[in-house]
Design a protein around this motif. Sequence first.
Motif, short mmCIF file in Angstrom:
data_model
loop_
_atom_site.label_atom_id
_atom_site.label_comp_id
_atom_site.label_asym_id
_atom_site.label_seq_id
_atom_site.Cartn_x
_atom_site.Cartn_y
_atom_site.Cartn_z
N MET A 16 31.63 -20.43 29.40
CA MET A 16 30.37 -21.64 29.18
C MET A 16 29.75 -22.09 28.21
SD MET A 16 26.58 -20.00 31.22
CE MET A 16 25.41 -22.33 31.72
N SER A 17 29.69 -23.63 27.92
CA SER A 17 29.19 -24.28 26.96
C SER A 17 27.87 -23.80 26.25
CB SER A 17 29.18 -25.19 26.92
OG SER A 17 27.81 -25.79 27.48
N LYS A 18 27.51 -23.39 25.24
CA LYS A 18 26.44 -22.80 24.67
C LYS A 18 25.00 -24.28 25.18
CE LYS A 18 23.55 -21.79 20.55
NZ LYS A 18 23.73 -21.41 18.81
N LYS A 19 24.06 -24.03 25.37
CA LYS A 19 22.95 -25.11 25.26
C LYS A 19 22.58 -25.42 24.26
CE LYS A 19 17.92 -25.75 27.41
NZ LYS A 19 18.59 -27.78 28.20
N LYS A 20 22.85 -27.54 24.80
CA LYS A 20 21.93 -27.77 23.20
C LYS A 20 20.94 -29.09 23.53
CE LYS A 20 26.36 -28.24 21.20
NZ LYS A 20 27.06 -27.78 19.96
N TYR A 21 20.27 -28.82 22.31
CA TYR A 21 19.11 -29.49 22.45
C TYR A 21 19.57 -31.04 21.71
CZ TYR A 21 16.79 -25.18 23.50
OH TYR A 21 16.36 -24.28 24.61
N ASN A 22 19.28 -32.38 22.39
CA ASN A 22 19.61 -33.47 22.53
C ASN A 22 18.47 -34.24 21.79
OD1 ASN A 22 21.02 -35.99 21.07
ND2 ASN A 22 21.30 -36.19 23.87
N PHE A 23 18.34 -34.51 20.04
CA PHE A 23 16.66 -35.19 19.92
C PHE A 23 17.43 -35.81 19.28
CE2 PHE A 23 16.14 -30.74 19.90
CZ PHE A 23 14.46 -30.88 19.77
N GLY A 24 18.36 -36.41 19.73
CA GLY A 24 19.74 -37.65 19.20
C GLY A 24 18.85 -39.57 19.66
N ALA A 25 19.07 -41.02 18.67
CA ALA A 25 17.65 -41.48 19.46
C ALA A 25 17.72 -42.90 20.26
CB ALA A 25 17.73 -42.14 17.68
N GLY A 26 19.42 -42.11 20.47
CA GLY A 26 19.74 -43.47 21.88
C GLY A 26 21.39 -43.08 21.74
#
Length: 367
Positions: free
Chosen positions: A1-11
Amino acid sequence: MSKKKYNFGAGPCILPDSVLNSASDAVKDYNRTGLSILEISHRSSEFEKIINECEDLVRELLKVPADYSILFLQGGASTQFSMVPMCLMQPHKGAVYLDTGYFSLKAIKEARMFGPVQVVASSKDRDYDYIPVGYHIPRGSAYFHCTSNNSIEGTEIFDFPETDVPIVCDMSSDIFSREINVADFGLIYAGAQKNMGPAGLTLVIVKKALLKGIQNLIPSMSDYRIYNDHNSMFNTPPLFSIYVAMLNLRRLKEMGGIKQAEETNIAKAKLLYDAIDSSECFYGLADKADRSRMNITFKMYNREREPEFLNFAESRGVVGIGGFGSVGGFRASLYNAMDMLGVEFLVQCMSDFIHKDLFKNFKLKQI
């Protein structure tokens, strides 16, 4: 199971799990039709229901007056940089622009191909870290153009000018994040890939009186009137992007609408800005009065350690916080789908980096 990512990318924007799950199901079989949402005809009754619901949701959430048209276009907001002047500028009426950064400069460059452009104010003198005020918009101008949120520089317009000149606003990175009065604007455009849905869709909200005033000879694919007359289906529209946008706007309505989203966005931004301001390691780039709620830009006093923090954050599952190339530092995008837990996780990540053993005896404020 992949680790949770917190995506703060601009788009492109992050999307809620419920929207992704519904879209995933529709890709395999849309509404038990036996067809994928990627396969259905844009002339079908199924898609007619989708685009009509999407339009109704935009009108309801933003309280769009009846004398405004809602159009779903392609080409991103960048296409609007030329489409706006092509349609609205006139030989005897130049346009007025506010220069607040990278994307407003791109819009200015395109507009100058179609007629006279006056830049009434600019924040270039301080690397675009503030929003200019006190400028004069000449009466009789074809339109006044501004960018409501500067996603690269981290500034946002909270008070728009009062003028009789039609205001054209690029709201790509903050539309649906806060309440606005659509009637204050002649035309609003926004690339969908920040708060609305996936890339490939551009939203345009335009006053019908402006459409009636278009006098220029314009290619069909750049003429707002053509799309208005064909319910945004002069050619094949971006069906899947419209469908996902509909799902996302439906969820936004269920979550309490834009008023609730704005309250949450204010709280998220405050949490991160407070962490930056109280830190001996990080500092914010934009003037406090003009700080964006959507794109928080900051740097480290010791610039040499920025790559180390990026790697540290990524090892914790925080991605997409690298600043734009010409600005550097960091940028955390807090679009609607980023919940408070994600912001809290980033703040904790910053704190952990500051207090880890390797950092304790390091001179923090090294400029």
